[in-house]
Design a protein around this motif. Structure first.
Motif, PDB file in Angstrom:
ATOM      1  N   GLY A 112       0.819  -1.207   0.000  1.00 56.58           N
ATOM      2  CA  GLY A 112       0.000   0.000   0.000  1.00 56.58           C
ATOM      3  C   GLY A 112       0.852   1.255   0.000  1.00 56.58           C
ATOM      4  O   GLY A 112       0.537   2.232  -0.692  1.00 56.58           O
ATOM      5  N   GLN A 113       1.935   1.229   0.769  1.00 60.08           N
ATOM      6  CA  GLN A 113       2.841   2.384   0.775  1.00 60.08           C
ATOM      7  C   GLN A 113       3.517   2.568  -0.577  1.00 60.08           C
ATOM      8  O   GLN A 113       3.681   3.694  -1.049  1.00 60.08           O
ATOM      9  CB  GLN A 113       3.908   2.220   1.876  1.00 60.08           C
ATOM     10  CG  GLN A 113       3.366   2.344   3.277  1.00 60.08           C
ATOM     11  CD  GLN A 113       2.764   3.705   3.527  1.00 60.08           C
ATOM     12  OE1 GLN A 113       3.266   4.716   3.068  1.00 60.08           O
ATOM     13  NE2 GLN A 113       1.661   3.738   4.256  1.00 60.08           N
ATOM     14  N   MET A 114       3.885   1.454  -1.195  1.00 61.15           N
ATOM     15  CA  MET A 114       4.502   1.542  -2.523  1.00 61.15           C
ATOM     16  C   MET A 114       3.514   2.120  -3.530  1.00 61.15           C
ATOM     17  O   MET A 114       3.888   2.911  -4.397  1.00 61.15           O
ATOM     18  CB  MET A 114       4.996   0.165  -2.965  1.00 61.15           C
ATOM     19  CG  MET A 114       6.230  -0.299  -2.214  1.00 61.15           C
ATOM     20  SD  MET A 114       6.739  -1.998  -2.570  1.00 61.15           S
ATOM     21  CE  MET A 114       6.737  -2.073  -4.321  1.00 61.15           C
ATOM     22  N   ALA A 115       2.248   1.728  -3.418  1.00 57.81           N
ATOM     23  CA  ALA A 115       1.231   2.250  -4.330  1.00 57.81           C
ATOM     24  C   ALA A 115       1.056   3.753  -4.149  1.00 57.81           C
ATOM     25  O   ALA A 115       0.899   4.495  -5.123  1.00 57.81           O
ATOM     26  CB  ALA A 115      -0.098   1.528  -4.099  1.00 57.81           C
ATOM     27  N   LYS A 116       1.110   4.214  -2.900  1.00 53.14           N
ATOM     28  CA  LYS A 116       0.951   5.643  -2.635  1.00 53.14           C
ATOM     29  C   LYS A 116       2.127   6.447  -3.174  1.00 53.14           C
ATOM     30  O   LYS A 116       1.963   7.593  -3.590  1.00 53.14           O
ATOM     31  CB  LYS A 116       0.818   5.894  -1.132  1.00 53.14           C
ATOM     32  CG  LYS A 116      -0.509   5.477  -0.564  1.00 53.14           C
ATOM     33  CD  LYS A 116      -0.544   5.732   0.937  1.00 53.14           C
ATOM     34  CE  LYS A 116      -1.823   5.189   1.537  1.00 53.14           C
ATOM     35  NZ  LYS A 116      -1.831   5.326   2.995  1.00 53.14           N
ATOM     36  N   MET A 117       3.307   5.870  -3.157  1.00 48.79           N
ATOM     37  CA  MET A 117       4.502   6.601  -3.561  1.00 48.79           C
ATOM     38  C   MET A 117       4.804   6.510  -5.056  1.00 48.79           C
ATOM     39  O   MET A 117       5.621   7.271  -5.564  1.00 48.79           O
ATOM     40  CB  MET A 117       5.717   6.101  -2.769  1.00 48.79           C
ATOM     41  CG  MET A 117       5.663   6.435  -1.296  1.00 48.79           C
ATOM     42  SD  MET A 117       5.462   8.198  -0.981  1.00 48.79           S
ATOM     43  CE  MET A 117       6.945   8.848  -1.695  1.00 48.79           C
ATOM     44  N   ALA A 118       4.160   5.612  -5.764  1.00 48.02           N
ATOM     45  CA  ALA A 118       4.494   5.394  -7.176  1.00 48.02           C
ATOM     46  C   ALA A 118       4.260   6.641  -8.024  1.00 48.02           C
ATOM     47  O   ALA A 118       5.122   7.037  -8.817  1.00 48.02           O
ATOM     48  CB  ALA A 118       3.693   4.215  -7.730  1.00 48.02           C
ATOM     49  N   LEU A 119       3.120   7.267  -7.870  1.00 48.12           N
ATOM     50  CA  LEU A 119       2.810   8.423  -8.705  1.00 48.12           C
ATOM     51  C   LEU A 119       3.703   9.633  -8.397  1.00 48.12           C
ATOM     52  O   LEU A 119       4.229  10.246  -9.332  1.00 48.12           O
ATOM     53  CB  LEU A 119       1.334   8.780  -8.593  1.00 48.12           C
ATOM     54  CG  LEU A 119       0.783   9.655  -9.709  1.00 48.12           C
ATOM     55  CD1 LEU A 119       1.059   9.050 -11.083  1.00 48.12           C
ATOM     56  CD2 LEU A 119      -0.708   9.855  -9.520  1.00 48.12           C
ATOM     57  N   PRO A 120       3.923   9.992  -7.122  1.00 54.55           N
ATOM     58  CA  PRO A 120       4.847  11.099  -6.870  1.00 54.55           C
ATOM     59  C   PRO A 120       6.261  10.844  -7.402  1.00 54.55           C
ATOM     60  O   PRO A 120       6.911  11.762  -7.909  1.00 54.55           O
ATOM     61  CB  PRO A 120       4.858  11.228  -5.342  1.00 54.55           C
ATOM     62  CG  PRO A 120       3.565  10.661  -4.902  1.00 54.55           C
ATOM     63  CD  PRO A 120       3.247   9.587  -5.887  1.00 54.55           C
ATOM     64  N   VAL A 121       6.722   9.614  -7.309  1.00 52.89           N
ATOM     65  CA  VAL A 121       8.052   9.283  -7.841  1.00 52.89           C
ATOM     66  C   VAL A 121       8.062   9.440  -9.356  1.00 52.89           C
ATOM     67  O   VAL A 121       9.003   9.991  -9.936  1.00 52.89           O
ATOM     68  CB  VAL A 121       8.476   7.852  -7.411  1.00 52.89           C
ATOM     69  CG1 VAL A 121       9.692   7.385  -8.184  1.00 52.89           C
ATOM     70  CG2 VAL A 121       8.748   7.810  -5.918  1.00 52.89           C
ATOM     71  N   GLY A 122       6.996   8.978 -10.009  1.00 49.65           N
ATOM     72  CA  GLY A 122       6.907   9.127 -11.463  1.00 49.65           C
ATOM     73  C   GLY A 122       6.861  10.591 -11.885  1.00 49.65           C
ATOM     74  O   GLY A 122       7.490  10.984 -12.870  1.00 49.65           O
ATOM     75  N   LEU A 123       6.126  11.399 -11.124  1.00 48.43           N
ATOM     76  CA  LEU A 123       6.084  12.827 -11.432  1.00 48.43           C
ATOM     77  C   LEU A 123       7.440  13.479 -11.214  1.00 48.43           C
ATOM     78  O   LEU A 123       7.833  14.373 -11.982  1.00 48.43           O
ATOM     79  CB  LEU A 123       5.016  13.516 -10.589  1.00 48.43           C
ATOM     80  CG  LEU A 123       3.569  13.209 -10.973  1.00 48.43           C
ATOM     81  CD1 LEU A 123       2.616  13.820  -9.961  1.00 48.43           C
ATOM     82  CD2 LEU A 123       3.265  13.698 -12.369  1.00 48.43           C
ATOM     83  N   ALA A 124       8.138  13.052 -10.196  1.00 48.26           N
ATOM     84  CA  ALA A 124       9.481  13.600  -9.958  1.00 48.26           C
ATOM     85  C   ALA A 124      10.421  13.250 -11.106  1.00 48.26           C
ATOM     86  O   ALA A 124      11.228  14.078 -11.543  1.00 48.26           O
ATOM     87  CB  ALA A 124      10.035  13.079  -8.638  1.00 48.26           C
ATOM     88  N   LYS A 125      10.309  12.029 -11.611  1.00 46.54           N
ATOM     89  CA  LYS A 125      11.150  11.632 -12.740  1.00 46.54           C
ATOM     90  C   LYS A 125      10.792  12.399 -14.012  1.00 46.54           C
ATOM     91  O   LYS A 125      11.635  12.636 -14.865  1.00 46.54           O
ATOM     92  CB  LYS A 125      11.030  10.121 -12.991  1.00 46.54           C
ATOM     93  CG  LYS A 125      11.690   9.281 -11.933  1.00 46.54           C
ATOM     94  CD  LYS A 125      11.521   7.800 -12.237  1.00 46.54           C
ATOM     95  CE  LYS A 125      12.183   6.944 -11.170  1.00 46.54           C
ATOM     96  NZ  LYS A 125      11.958   5.511 -11.426  1.00 46.54           N
ATOM     97  N   ALA A 126       9.524  12.773 -14.136  1.00 47.35           N
ATOM     98  CA  ALA A 126       9.077  13.516 -15.313  1.00 47.35           C
ATOM     99  C   ALA A 126       9.257  15.016 -15.127  1.00 47.35           C
ATOM    100  O   ALA A 126       8.949  15.796 -16.036  1.00 47.35           O
ATOM    101  CB  ALA A 126       7.615  13.204 -15.591  1.00 47.35           C
ATOM    102  N   GLY A 127       9.756  15.434 -13.992  1.00 50.46           N
ATOM    103  CA  GLY A 127       9.863  16.853 -13.667  1.00 50.46           C
ATOM    104  C   GLY A 127      10.695  17.657 -14.634  1.00 50.46           C
ATOM    105  O   GLY A 127      10.283  18.738 -15.082  1.00 50.46           O
ATOM    106  N   GLN A 128      11.860  17.173 -14.982  1.00 49.98           N
ATOM    107  CA  GLN A 128      12.740  17.932 -15.871  1.00 49.98           C
ATOM    108  C   GLN A 128      12.127  18.137 -17.256  1.00 49.98           C
ATOM    109  O   GLN A 128      12.094  19.263 -17.748  1.00 49.98           O
ATOM    110  CB  GLN A 128      14.117  17.265 -15.976  1.00 49.98           C
ATOM    111  CG  GLN A 128      15.136  18.070 -16.759  1.00 49.98           C
ATOM    112  CD  GLN A 128      15.427  19.419 -16.098  1.00 49.98           C
ATOM    113  OE1 GLN A 128      15.619  19.491 -14.898  1.00 49.98           O
ATOM    114  NE2 GLN A 128      15.436  20.473 -16.890  1.00 49.98           N
ATOM    115  N   PRO A 129      11.602  17.073 -17.906  1.00 51.10           N
ATOM    116  CA  PRO A 129      10.966  17.309 -19.210  1.00 51.10           C
ATOM    117  C   PRO A 129       9.757  18.244 -19.108  1.00 51.10           C
ATOM    118  O   PRO A 129       9.530  19.068 -19.992  1.00 51.10           O
ATOM    119  CB  PRO A 129      10.536  15.916 -19.679  1.00 51.10           C
ATOM    120  CG  PRO A 129      11.415  14.980 -18.942  1.00 51.10           C
ATOM    121  CD  PRO A 129      11.731  15.643 -17.647  1.00 51.10           C
TER     122      PRO A 129
END
Length: 138
Positions: A112-129
């Motif tokens: 459940g914690q991994m599910a909650k963190m997946a989207l913020p991590v993905g957004l952080a990775k997409a931050g520069q583009p």
């Protein structure tokens, strides 16, 4: 052309994050089901052991009665020792099954914690583009 490239660079991590979130949610659901099953098995183990003890004690009483041996202090001690041993075995088996259930509950919380963190991590990775796209369109 550069806009399309930046959008595709940003979309990859976001889509990957959405997939990772779905996978983590599915794992959480599976772990919750396994925890329920393990708890049910613990209860079944406990009930089965109790019923088995009563059956074994009944068989011992029948055998003693068939031999003409009355219930006395010696046979009472025998029954008490037997009951104590079986109760200890039952308690250990029940505890082991409940530990399995606890392990699955812990895994479900972690998923459940991994599910909650997946989207913020993905957004952080997409931050520069995304930032570059913002700068380009500005």
């Amino acid at each position: 052309m550069e806009t399309v490239a930046l959008v595709s660079q940003a979309a990859g991590p976001i889509m990957g994050a959405m997939g990772a979130r779905q996978q983590a949610k599915a794992q959480q659901d599976a772990d919750n089901r396994n925890a329920f099953i393990a708890r049910t098995r613990a209860i079944q183990t406990d009930i089965g052991a109790r019923q088995g003890l009563e059956s074994e004690l009944g068989s011992m009483r029948a055998a003693l009665g068939a031999n003409g041996q009355p219930m006395n202090a010696g046979t009472f001690e025998l029954f008490q020792d037997f009951r104590k041993t079986r109760d200890r075995e039952r308690s250990i088996d029940f505890g082991n099954r409940m530990m399995e259930a606890a392990d699955f509950r812990t895994k479900a919380r972690n998923s459940g914690q991994m599910a909650k963190m997946a989207l913020p991590v993905g957004l952080a990775k997409a931050g520069q583009p995304l930032f570059d796209l913002y700068e380009l369109l500005r």
